[in-house]
Design a protein around this motif. Structure first.
Motif, short mmCIF file in Angstrom:
data_model
loop_
_atom_site.label_atom_id
_atom_site.label_comp_id
_atom_site.label_asym_id
_atom_site.label_seq_id
_atom_site.Cartn_x
_atom_site.Cartn_y
_atom_site.Cartn_z
N SER A 66 36.32 49.97 44.95
CA SER A 66 35.76 48.63 45.08
C SER A 66 35.57 48.24 46.54
CB SER A 66 36.68 47.62 44.39
OG SER A 66 36.23 46.29 44.59
N ILE A 67 36.57 48.51 47.38
CA ILE A 67 36.48 48.07 48.77
C ILE A 67 35.47 48.89 49.57
CG2 ILE A 67 38.40 49.50 49.65
CD1 ILE A 67 39.16 47.16 51.47
N VAL A 92 33.98 41.18 59.10
CA VAL A 92 33.76 40.25 57.98
C VAL A 92 33.41 41.01 56.71
CG1 VAL A 92 32.19 38.46 57.10
CG2 VAL A 92 33.14 38.26 59.40
N SER A 93 32.62 42.07 56.84
CA SER A 93 32.26 42.89 55.68
C SER A 93 33.50 43.49 55.04
CB SER A 93 31.29 44.00 56.10
OG SER A 93 30.09 43.47 56.60
N TRP A 94 34.37 44.08 55.86
CA TRP A 94 35.63 44.64 55.35
C TRP A 94 36.53 43.56 54.76
CZ3 TRP A 94 37.18 49.46 54.38
CH2 TRP A 94 36.50 50.51 54.99
N GLY A 95 36.62 42.42 55.44
CA GLY A 95 37.52 41.36 54.99
C GLY A 95 37.12 40.77 53.65
N GLY A 142 37.52 43.37 50.91
CA GLY A 142 38.94 43.63 50.71
C GLY A 142 39.58 42.55 49.86
N LEU A 143 39.26 41.30 50.16
CA LEU A 143 39.78 40.17 49.37
C LEU A 143 39.31 40.25 47.93
CD1 LEU A 143 41.30 37.46 49.30
CD2 LEU A 143 39.16 36.34 50.00
N ASN A 144 38.04 40.57 47.75
CA ASN A 144 37.49 40.71 46.40
C ASN A 144 38.18 41.83 45.63
OD1 ASN A 144 35.24 40.36 44.32
ND2 ASN A 144 34.90 42.47 44.95
N SER A 145 38.45 42.94 46.30
CA SER A 145 39.10 44.09 45.65
C SER A 145 40.53 43.78 45.26
CB SER A 145 39.06 45.31 46.58
OG SER A 145 37.74 45.63 46.94
N VAL A 146 41.23 43.03 46.11
CA VAL A 146 42.61 42.63 45.80
C VAL A 146 42.65 41.77 44.54
CG1 VAL A 146 44.55 41.22 46.58
CG2 VAL A 146 43.50 42.85 48.14
N VAL A 147 41.72 40.82 44.45
CA VAL A 147 41.65 39.94 43.27
C VAL A 147 41.40 40.76 42.01
CG1 VAL A 147 40.35 38.09 42.16
CG2 VAL A 147 40.93 37.92 44.58
N PHE A 190 36.25 40.74 32.76
CA PHE A 190 34.85 41.13 32.65
C PHE A 190 33.95 40.12 33.37
CE2 PHE A 190 30.75 41.31 30.40
CZ PHE A 190 30.46 42.66 30.59
N ASP A 191 34.25 38.83 33.20
CA ASP A 191 33.46 37.80 33.86
C ASP A 191 33.56 37.92 35.38
OD1 ASP A 191 32.68 36.80 31.43
OD2 ASP A 191 34.18 35.20 31.38
N ILE A 192 34.79 38.18 35.87
CA ILE A 192 34.98 38.31 37.31
C ILE A 192 34.29 39.56 37.83
CG2 ILE A 192 36.74 38.78 39.09
CD1 ILE A 192 38.56 36.82 37.68
N LEU A 193 34.31 40.65 37.05
CA LEU A 193 33.60 41.87 37.46
C LEU A 193 32.11 41.61 37.59
CD1 LEU A 193 33.49 44.93 37.99
CD2 LEU A 193 33.31 45.26 35.51
N ILE A 194 31.52 40.94 36.60
CA ILE A 194 30.09 40.63 36.65
C ILE A 194 29.80 39.70 37.82
CG2 ILE A 194 28.18 39.50 35.45
CD1 ILE A 194 28.89 42.18 34.28
N PHE A 195 30.66 38.68 37.99
CA PHE A 195 30.47 37.72 39.09
C PHE A 195 30.56 38.44 40.44
CE2 PHE A 195 32.40 34.85 42.24
CZ PHE A 195 31.41 33.88 42.31
N SER A 196 31.56 39.32 40.56
CA SER A 196 31.74 40.06 41.81
C SER A 196 30.54 40.95 42.11
CB SER A 196 33.01 40.91 41.73
OG SER A 196 33.11 41.80 42.81
N THR A 197 30.04 41.64 41.08
CA THR A 197 28.89 42.52 41.27
C THR A 197 27.65 41.74 41.65
OG1 THR A 197 29.79 44.03 39.60
CG2 THR A 197 27.48 44.31 40.18
#
Length: 307
Positions: free
Chosen positions: A105-106, A147-150, A153-158, A196-203
Motif C-alpha cells: 500500500s505505501i 509529503v507523498s511518503w507521509g 504512509g498514514l493511509n497505509s497505517v489506517v 471495503f468502503d475505506i479501500l474504495i475511498f482510498s483508491t
C-alpha cells in the motif's frame, strides 16, 4: 499486532501462479530474471544520477526517488513469489500477510503521488521554462517527496489497523501470489463493509487526487508544445514528457483496475497485479533511459570515469 482476533487462522495459503511443477520452474526462471533486471536497472539509474553532476536537477531528483520506490515495490512481493515457486507449501503468516499489505500500500500509493509530482515538474519545465529554477527549488522538491511518503504512509497505517481487527475463521486460501487487500478481505468472516468502503475511498482518493493534476499538466504541456513553430522544437517537447506519460499509463491503468474491480480470483487479477507491481518497476528504468539522451550520456561518462 495482537493475535486474539486470529485465533482460528494463523497463516494463509497462497495459490500462486500455477500448481504444475514444470510451469513453476519456468516461472521461477522468468521472475528471477525480471527481478534481477529490476534491481540492476534501478540501481544503475540511482548511481548514475548521484554520480553525474549534470543530472542534479529536479527532474532527475524525482526520477532517482522513483527508481528507489521501484526497488522497494518489487522487493515487497517478488522474493516471496520466488520462494513459493520452489516450495510445496506456499504459506504466509497472518502477521506477514498484513505486513505485506502495508508495504504494498505505501509503495504503490507513494509511486502514484510521485508520478503526479513528476507531471507537474514537466509542466513547469515546458510551460514556464524561464521560471523553472525558481518554481522547482530543491526545498520544494524534497518537501513534495516527503509529503507523498507521509500521506500514503498514514493511509497505509489506517488500512492495516482496520485489517488487524478482522476475524479469519475457515477459508485460508488466497487466490493470488501475494497479500493484497482486495484478495484478503473476502476471506474474513467479520463485517468487511467498513474496510471495503475505506479501500474504495482510498483508491479513489489516490487515483482522483493524482490523476487530475496529471491530466491538467499534460493538457497544458500539449497546448504549449503545439504553439511551437519549429518541428524540431515540438519533437523535443514531446520527447521530454513521452517517457513519463508511458510510465503513467502503464502504472495507473493496471493499478486502478486491480483495486476498483471486484476480486474474482481469475488470471486477470494476477495479470493486473503483475503489470503494476512486477513489470512496471522493471521497465521504468528502460523507459526513462532509452529515450533520454542525457541519461545515456551520463552512463557513458560514469563508465569512462570509473572503468
Amino acid at each position: 499486532m495482537a493475535l486474539r482476533n486470529h485465533s482460528t487462522v494463523t497463516k494463509f495459503i497462497l495459490m500462486g501462479m500455477s500448481a504444475d511443477p514444470h510451469i513453476e520452474a519456468l516461472l521461477f526462471v522468468l521472475f528471477l530474471v525480471i527481478y534481477l533486471l529490476t534491481l540492476m536497472g534501478n540501481l544503475t539509474l540511482l548511481l548514475v544520477i548521484r554520480a553525474d553532476s549534470h543530472l542534479h536537477t529536479p527532474m532527475y531528483f524525482f526520477l532517482s526517488n522513483l527508481a528507489f520506490l521501484d526497488l522497494c515495490f518489487s522487493s515487497v512481493t517478488v522474493p516471496k513469489l520466488l520462494v513459493d515457486l520452489l516450495s510445496e507449501k506456499k504459506t504466509i503468516s497472518v502477521q506477514g500477510c498484513l505486513a505485506q499489505v502495508f508495504f504494498v500500500s505505501i509503495t504503490a500509493g507513494t509511486e502514484a503521488c510521485l508520478l503526479s509530482v513528476m507531471a507537474y515538474d514537466r509542466y513547469a519545465a515546458i510551460c514556464h521554462p524561464l521560471l523553472y529554477a525558481q518554481v522547482m527549488s530543491h526545498e520544494l522538491c524534497v518537501r513534495l517527496v516527503l509529503v507523498s511518503w507521509g500521506l500514503t504512509g498514514l493511509n497505509s497505517v489506517v488500512i492495516v489497523l482496520l485489517a488487524v481487527n478482522l476475524d479469519f475463521c475457515e477459508d485460508q486460501i488466497i487466490h493470488h501470489y501475494s497479500c493484497e487487500l482486495p484478495s484478503l478481505l473476502p476471506l474474513s468472516c467479520s463485517d468487511i463493509s467498513i474496510n471495503f468502503d475505506i479501500l474504495i475511498f482510498s483508491t479513489l482518493l489516490q487515483g482522483l487526487g493524482t490523476s487530475p493534476s496529471i491530466f491538467f499538466s499534460y493538457a497544458c504541456i500539449i497546448s504549449s508544445i503545439l504553439t511551437i513553430s519549429s518541428t524540431t522544437g515540438r519533437s523535443k517537447g514531446f520527447n521530454t514528457c513521452s517517457s513519463h506519460l508511458i510510465a503513467v499509463i502503464l502504472y495507473f491503468g493496471s493499478g486502478m483496475i486491480r483495486y476498483l474491480m471486484p476480486t474474482s480470483g481469475s488470471s486477470l487479477d494476477l495479470l493486473f497485479s503483475l503489470q503494476y507491481s512486477v513489470v512496471t518497476p522493471m521497465v521504468n528504468p528502460l523507459i526513462y533511459s532509452l529515450k533520454n539522451k542525457e541519461v545515456k550520456a551520463a552512463v557513458k561518462r560514469t563508465l569512462e570515469k570509473y572503468l
